[in-house]
Design an enzyme around this catalytic site. Structure first.
Site, PDB file in Angstrom:
ATOM      1  N   GLU A  36      77.939   4.735  -1.395  1.00 36.32           N
ATOM      2  CA  GLU A  36      79.296   5.275  -2.306  1.00 36.32           C
ATOM      3  C   GLU A  36      80.509   5.344  -1.093  1.00 36.32           C
ATOM      4  O   GLU A  36      81.713   5.458  -1.374  1.00 36.32           O
ATOM      5  CB  GLU A  36      79.215   6.843  -2.720  1.00 36.32           C
ATOM      6  CG  GLU A  36      78.161   6.551  -3.963  1.00 36.32           C
ATOM      7  CD  GLU A  36      77.873   8.065  -4.448  1.00 36.32           C
ATOM      8  OE1 GLU A  36      77.561   7.958  -5.785  1.00 36.32           O
ATOM      9  OE2 GLU A  36      77.380   8.788  -3.744  1.00 36.32           O
ATOM     10  N   TYR A  84      80.770 -17.025 -21.529  1.00 39.57           N
ATOM     11  CA  TYR A  84      82.054 -17.213 -20.739  1.00 39.57           C
ATOM     12  C   TYR A  84      82.432 -18.460 -20.035  1.00 39.57           C
ATOM     13  O   TYR A  84      81.199 -18.838 -19.475  1.00 39.57           O
ATOM     14  CB  TYR A  84      81.875 -15.720 -19.699  1.00 39.57           C
ATOM     15  CG  TYR A  84      81.814 -14.697 -20.206  1.00 39.57           C
ATOM     16  CD1 TYR A  84      82.194 -14.257 -21.408  1.00 39.57           C
ATOM     17  CD2 TYR A  84      80.928 -13.475 -19.446  1.00 39.57           C
ATOM     18  CE1 TYR A  84      81.864 -12.978 -22.008  1.00 39.57           C
ATOM     19  CE2 TYR A  84      80.739 -12.261 -19.981  1.00 39.57           C
ATOM     20  CZ  TYR A  84      81.382 -12.019 -21.299  1.00 39.57           C
ATOM     21  OH  TYR A  84      80.999 -10.587 -21.691  1.00 39.57           O
TER      22      TYR A  84
END
Length: 401
Positions: A375, A299
């Site tokens: 979370e 990339y």
């Protein structure tokens, strides 16, 4: 739900439990790049339940579209693939059920967040523009963003901006990290194969030994970074694998070295990929060994758009407060294919969502078997997406120069 800023923020917070549910289902069944079949099916079933039109763009890529009344379009991207990393023990109730594969880079959280965007904006009445949902495969390689662009992911409608987040265990849970300009590095894989005749360990004078020569190459390569590269420019050469030899009494005939080469500028990238093979070749020749070189270009370096990034920053400050938004002084030397969406001329920005929490044991780095995330940060990421989309669709910001 009405098209109001306060309603969007409340909606993001109300989806906390749903985000965790999505993330844990995806976490239990991780899939490697270009094999995200079960993940894509889960995404499609969820979008169907929400009434969001979608299409399978590639074998494991999905594009959804929530249409509004206006012409503006904001896209949000999530990568879906996992890593060939055996997950450590723990994670009661949601540990990976696939041997040798885990979501050690947090792409399960990224996909869950985009499903949250879908649910949030699908419920909005009188949406003033469009929200484009990009579920991307193969970020860990060979890359899914460019194939999605080539297949028309941004063609109809063409977005005015593309957003993404990446979880970051180095930032405290709920903190947002941002940077204008260079934000990720280019990545090239250079493979060096030293070859000799091999021989008996008792007769090192009769045959060149590639193992100490490999060590010399690894050591000397670091002086490319410290002496050939401008010290103000980020650069990195890391040998992640050196393999050679079979027995202690045999001089190996082959040693294979795999290097990860990273930079944030095209000039430094070109220098590194030229100098490392040249240095290795000179050292190999000096020790009467053959050398084969393979270079696989990965990339390009990623850049956050200078117009879009301050909008995301202002949105983040509204959601979490200015003290919880960190403007990064330096780019990451991690590599990311998200920025291929920006090669089309569409402004793109990726922000970091802090998921670190020492109390919960969420301190391991990305790509580690121990990686896990707090979370409780998931609704924060969704709220930043929501606020940014609100600002872009309302147009309450300076037009792009």
């Amino acid at each position: 739900m009405r098209w109001q800023r306060s309603a969007l923020q409340a909606g993001a917070n109300n989806l906390a439990e749903r985000l965790v549910q999505h993330r844990r289902v995806l976490h239990r069944f991780p899939e490697l790049a270009e094999a995200e079949h079960q993940t894509v099916s889960y995404v499609e079933r969820t979008l169907e339940t929400l009434g969001v039109p979608h299409r399978r763009l590639l074998p494991t890529a999905v594009v959804g579209l929530i249409r509004g009344r206006g012409q503006r379009t904001v896209a949000v991207r999530a990568d879906m693939d996992a890593l060939p990393v055996e997950e450590a023990s723990g994670r009661e109730g949601y540990r990976s059920e696939v041997a040798g594969v885990s979501h050690a880079c947090g792409h399960d959280a990224h996909t869950a967040s985009l499903l949250g965007v879908a649910e949030l904006f699908a419920a909005v009445e009188d949406l003033p523009g469009n929200v484009l949902l990009l579920f991307q495969p193969a970020e860990e390689g060979p890359g899914g963003a460019s194939p999605m662009v080539a297949a028309g992911a941004l063609d109809d409608p063409r977005p005015d901006a593309v957003l993404a987040l990446h979880v970051d265990p180095h930032h405290p849970s709920g903190m947002i990290g941002l940077r204008r300009g260079p934000v990720t590095a280019s990545h090239d894989h250079i493979r060096l194969r030293l070859r000799g005749p091999g021989g008996h360990a008792a007769d090192p004078h009769r045959t060149p030994d590639p193992i100490p020569v490999a060590a010399e190459i690894v050591d000397a390569s670091q002086r490319i970074v410290t002496r050939d590269v401008d010290p103000t420019q980020p650069a990195l050469i890391t040998f992640g694998s050196v393999v050679g030899g079979t027995r202690p009494n045999v001089i190996a005939d082959t040693v294979l070295l795999d290097a990860s080469v990273r930079a944030t500028s095209d000039e430094v990238r070109a220098l590194l990929t030229e100098r490392l093979p040249a240095l290795a070749r000179s050292i190999a020749e000096a020790h009467r060994l053959g050398l084969e070189v393979e270079i696989a270009h990965g990339y390009d370096a990623g850049h956050n758009d200078p117009w879009l990034t301050p909008i995301v920053g202002a949105a983040a400050e509204r959601v979490v407060g200015r003290e919880r938004v960190r403007w990064e002084p330096h780019p990451s030397l991690g590599s990311e294919d998200f920025f291929a969406f920006g090669d089309t001329g569409v402004p793109v920005t990726m922000f970091r969502l802090g998921v670190g929490n020492a109390v919960k044991g969420c301190t391991a780095p990305l790509h580690s078997p121990e990686f896990d995330l707090d979370e409780d940060a998931l609704p924060v990421g969704l709220a930043v997406f929501a606020e940014t989309i609100y600002r872009l669709l309302e147009g309450d910001h300076a037009e792009r120069a």
